[in-house]
Every structure is written in structure tokens, then in C-alpha cells.
Scaffold this motif. Structure first.
Motif, short mmCIF file in Angstrom:
data_model
loop_
_atom_site.label_atom_id
_atom_site.label_comp_id
_atom_site.label_asym_id
_atom_site.label_seq_id
_atom_site.Cartn_x
_atom_site.Cartn_y
_atom_site.Cartn_z
N GLY A 123 0.79 -1.22 0.00
CA GLY A 123 0.00 0.00 0.00
C GLY A 123 0.83 1.27 0.00
O GLY A 123 0.33 2.37 0.29
N ALA A 124 2.10 1.15 -0.34
CA ALA A 124 3.01 2.29 -0.32
C ALA A 124 2.87 3.17 -1.55
O ALA A 124 2.32 2.75 -2.58
CB ALA A 124 4.46 1.80 -0.19
N ALA A 125 3.37 4.39 -1.46
CA ALA A 125 3.42 5.28 -2.62
C ALA A 125 4.64 4.96 -3.49
O ALA A 125 4.63 5.20 -4.70
CB ALA A 125 3.48 6.74 -2.17
N LEU A 126 5.67 4.40 -2.86
CA LEU A 126 6.91 4.07 -3.57
C LEU A 126 7.52 2.85 -2.91
O LEU A 126 7.48 2.69 -1.69
CB LEU A 126 7.88 5.26 -3.53
CG LEU A 126 9.24 5.10 -4.21
CD1 LEU A 126 9.73 6.47 -4.72
CD2 LEU A 126 10.30 4.53 -3.25
N GLU A 154 12.59 11.55 0.36
CA GLU A 154 12.53 12.47 1.50
C GLU A 154 11.25 13.30 1.45
O GLU A 154 10.63 13.56 2.49
CB GLU A 154 13.76 13.37 1.51
CG GLU A 154 15.05 12.65 1.89
CD GLU A 154 16.26 13.56 1.87
OE1 GLU A 154 16.10 14.75 1.46
OE2 GLU A 154 17.36 13.11 2.23
N LEU A 155 10.84 13.71 0.24
CA LEU A 155 9.60 14.48 0.08
C LEU A 155 8.40 13.64 0.51
O LEU A 155 7.50 14.14 1.21
CB LEU A 155 9.45 14.92 -1.38
CG LEU A 155 8.17 15.68 -1.75
CD1 LEU A 155 8.10 17.00 -1.00
CD2 LEU A 155 8.10 15.91 -3.26
N ASN A 173 4.32 12.24 5.11
CA ASN A 173 3.75 11.08 5.80
C ASN A 173 3.22 10.02 4.83
O ASN A 173 2.22 9.35 5.10
CB ASN A 173 2.62 11.51 6.76
CG ASN A 173 3.12 12.43 7.86
OD1 ASN A 173 4.14 12.13 8.48
ND2 ASN A 173 2.42 13.52 8.07
N MET A 174 3.90 9.87 3.70
CA MET A 174 3.53 8.85 2.72
C MET A 174 4.47 7.66 2.87
O MET A 174 5.66 7.82 3.15
CB MET A 174 3.57 9.43 1.31
CG MET A 174 2.59 10.58 1.12
SD MET A 174 2.69 11.36 -0.51
CE MET A 174 1.89 10.10 -1.51
N LYS A 175 3.94 6.47 2.68
CA LYS A 175 4.67 5.25 2.96
C LYS A 175 5.65 4.88 1.85
O LYS A 175 5.32 4.95 0.66
CB LYS A 175 3.68 4.10 3.16
CG LYS A 175 4.32 2.77 3.57
CD LYS A 175 3.27 1.71 3.83
CE LYS A 175 3.89 0.38 4.22
NZ LYS A 175 2.87 -0.67 4.46
#
Length: 348
Positions: A242-245, A309-310, A315-317
Motif C-alpha cells: 500500500g506504499a506510494a513508492l 525524502e519528500l 507522511n507517505m509510505k
């Protein structure tokens, strides 16, 4: 882009013509009946023809009298990896890929493909390769030979083997040679486009220049990496997280030859005898949700580490995918020499 015209037959064609095509296809004997715009109408196998004859059809009839009207298919940019795995597991080995208008744009064959991932790929290939001079004085580093083909072609071919057929190559130094080598990619049954960097844009800056991604997931990789990464497992792990990256990480073990003491206020509270510590480094291969790329600054120098880092600051996984296979960053002469040796012994 059609990967195999031999599987297509026009509506109203004689059944004799279809039988001849099916015979030539041998183990891959399935045809897809299409109209003049390559829009899918149905499928045809030897079994469909046999059942048609049993119902009274003859060799004078056309293919439309025999077809199966509801074949399995995938929609480009709108399919689920679970569908792909389900088809593969149920031995639907040849599947047409349609655009939103129902026209066949590709045909995938699981005899030759490991998967068909809903992913676009960007290979970063604009670097100068200073540490490999003089080899890179007249040849871009990605085109240096490893075994029987260039470094970057190992990456392109492995991506293609997992069904990733929309590939962008970011180019700058001697980029014309890369364009001439891959052209539009159709000889490999993939689509290849190029992103030119007028100035160095870092490991992710060039991605902001791409506006026509075909899928919701983007793989970004350095082009000078030699790896046997299982891209399907990497993708499934990314979706599950479920991560953004997600970033491929390379484990490194450090052996300490002495007892390591843990102290507090000058007092020893515990110790470990000759411990081994495992650390994880950045492997230079990333999977990113397309929507997250909206945060990427446009047309400016930007590294993947800056982007991570951004995301963290918002607060994105970010997910770590520890690599269990082979990985080598070909940056120095000793790496290049090692790659030349390893290519004959590692299963790719």
C-alpha cells in the motif's frame, strides 16, 4: 502495437484460410477474428472448427460461423495483475490486449512471457560514465557490451519478459546512439520512447517530462544495473504494501570480529560476541504510483532520494523490497570486469 499479426484473421474469411493459419501456428493454434479496424469479434481454435463441423458447417462457410464470441482479453492500462495470474494459472496462454475501443493492440503469449505487468518503465541512461573512461569516450555506458549484448539491453529484455512493453529511455550523453540502437522498439514487440535531458536532471528529474504514461504504476531504474530481479514479485509486494513508492534494497552484512558492548552511563549492560549486522542500501530500482509523481518538481534536477525524502515529509509510505537475487551496479572498471564474468554463470 501488434506483437503477432499471425494470430489475426479478418471477419468473413474462408474457414479453409483459418485452418491453414491454425496449422502454421502449431502449438500456438488460436486465431482472433477482427474487423477492418482490428476490433475483436471472437476467437477460433481447432476445437471450435471441429464443433462447427459436427453441427453441420462445411468448408464452404466462413470463420464467423465457427468462432467463440466471448474470448478472454485484457484492456490496455485497465487490467488487474490478479487477472493476469488467473489466466496464466488456468492455462489461457495466448491473450489479446485491447484498447478502449476494443481494437487489438497486442497479443501476449505466456509460453514466452513470465507475466504481463500493468507498469510503464523509465530507464535512466543519460550519464557520462566518467569512471569507465576511456570505454565511454565514444560509447554511452549503457551500450557497453556484457556478454552478447549491451548492459541496457539486458534490462530492456528482462522488463519485456515480464510484459512491460511501454518503455521510456532518458538520454543525454551520446543519446543518438541509444535511439539508433532501439529505435521505436517494435523489433522487440515493445514501444520505446525517449526523454532528452538538455541539462542533467538527476535520477528522477527526467520522469517529470513524461505526460503519456499508459499505466498507474511506474518503474524507474538505472540502466547500468545487471540484475535477475523478479519484477512480478516486486510488483505484488508493492501492491500488498500500500506504499506510494517501493525501492529495491540490497542487503549487506557486516561481521564484527570482536564482542560489541552496549553501555549506559559508563556501565556495560549487555554485549554480543562477534555479531553480524545487516544493512540495506538503495538498489536504484523503484516502483511508484503514478499519482505520487504529481508531487515531482517539473524539469529540474531531482534525485530519487530527494523524492523519497519528500514523500516521508508528507507522511507517505515507502516500502523496502530486499533483493534475494543477483544485482550489480556497473560503475567502475572492476564492476564491468565482474559483470563480464558473472553473465556466464548467473541465471537471468
Amino acid at each position: 502495437m501488434i506483437s503477432s499479426k499471425k494470430h489475426l484473421i479478418r471477419t468473413n474469411s474462408p474457414i479453409k484460410a483459418a485452418l491453414s493459419q491454425l496449422d502454421e501456428l502449431a502449438a500456438d493454434a488460436i486465431l482472433f477474428v477482427v474487423d477492418e479496424n482490428d476490433k475483436l469479434i471472437g476467437s477460433l481454435t481447432d476445437g471450435d472448427v471441429r464443433r462447427g463441423f459436427l453441427k453441420g458447417r462445411t468448408l464452404e462457410d466462413n470463420v464467423d460461423c465457427f468462432i467463440h464470441p466471448h474470448p478472454k482479453f485484457l484492456i490496455k492500462g485497465a487490467y488487474n495483475i490478479d487477472d493476469v495470474i488467473d489466466y496464466r494459472n488456468k492455462s489461457f496462454k495466448i491473450i489479446p490486449v485491447l484498447n478502449s475501443s476494443g481494437e487489438i493492440v497486442n497479443i501476449i503469449n505466456f509460453r514466452f512471457l513470465k507475466s504481463y505487468l500493468p507498469v510503464d518503465a523509465v530507464l535512466m541512461a543519460g550519464g557520462r560514465g566518467e569512471r569507465l573512461k576511456p570505454l565511454t569516450d565514444s560509447t554511452p555506458k549503457p551500450l557497453l557490451q556484457i556478454g552478447d549484448k549491451p548492459i541496457i539491453e539486458h534490462n530492456v529484455d528482462r522488463l519485456a519478459s515480464y510484459g512491460i512493453d511501454d518503455i521510456w529511455i532518458s538520454v543525454r550523453y551520446l543519446g543518438e546512439q541509444l535511439e539508433a540502437y532501439f529505435n521505436n522498439g517494435h523489433h522487440k514487440q515493445i514501444n520505446v520512447k525517449y526523454v532528452w535531458e538538455n541539462e542533467p536532471l538527476g535520477t528522477l528529474g527526467a520522469v517529470s517530462k513524461i505526460t503519456d504514461f499508459q499505466h498507474d504504476y511506474i518503474l524507474v531504474s538505472n540502466s547500468d544495473i545487471l540484475t535477475n530481479l523478479d519484477y512480478e514479485d516486486f510488483f505484488l509486494d508493492f501492491i500488498k504494501s500500500g506504499a506510494a513508492l517501493s525501492v529495491v534494497t540490497i542487503p549487506y552484512s557486516v561481521n564484527i570480529p570482536y564482542a560489541v558492548l552496549e553501555t549506559s552511563n559508563g556501565h556495560v549492560v549487555s554485549f554480543k560476541e562477534k555479531p553480524t549486522y545487516t544493512y540495506y542500501s538503495n538498489g536504484g530500482i523503484y516502483l511508484i504510483k503514478k499519482e505520487a509523481l504529481d508531487m515531482l518538481p517539473k524539469n529540474q534536477f531531482y534525485n530519487a532520494t530527494d523524492f523519497m525524502e519528500l514523500l516521508i515529509s508528507n507522511n507517505m509510505k515507502i516500502n523496502s523490497y530486499p533483493l534475494r537475487g543477483y544485482w550489480l551496479d556497473i560503475g567502475k572498471p572492476e564492476d564491468y570486469k565482474k559483470a563480464q564474468e558473472d553473465i556466464h554463470h548467473i541465471k537471468f
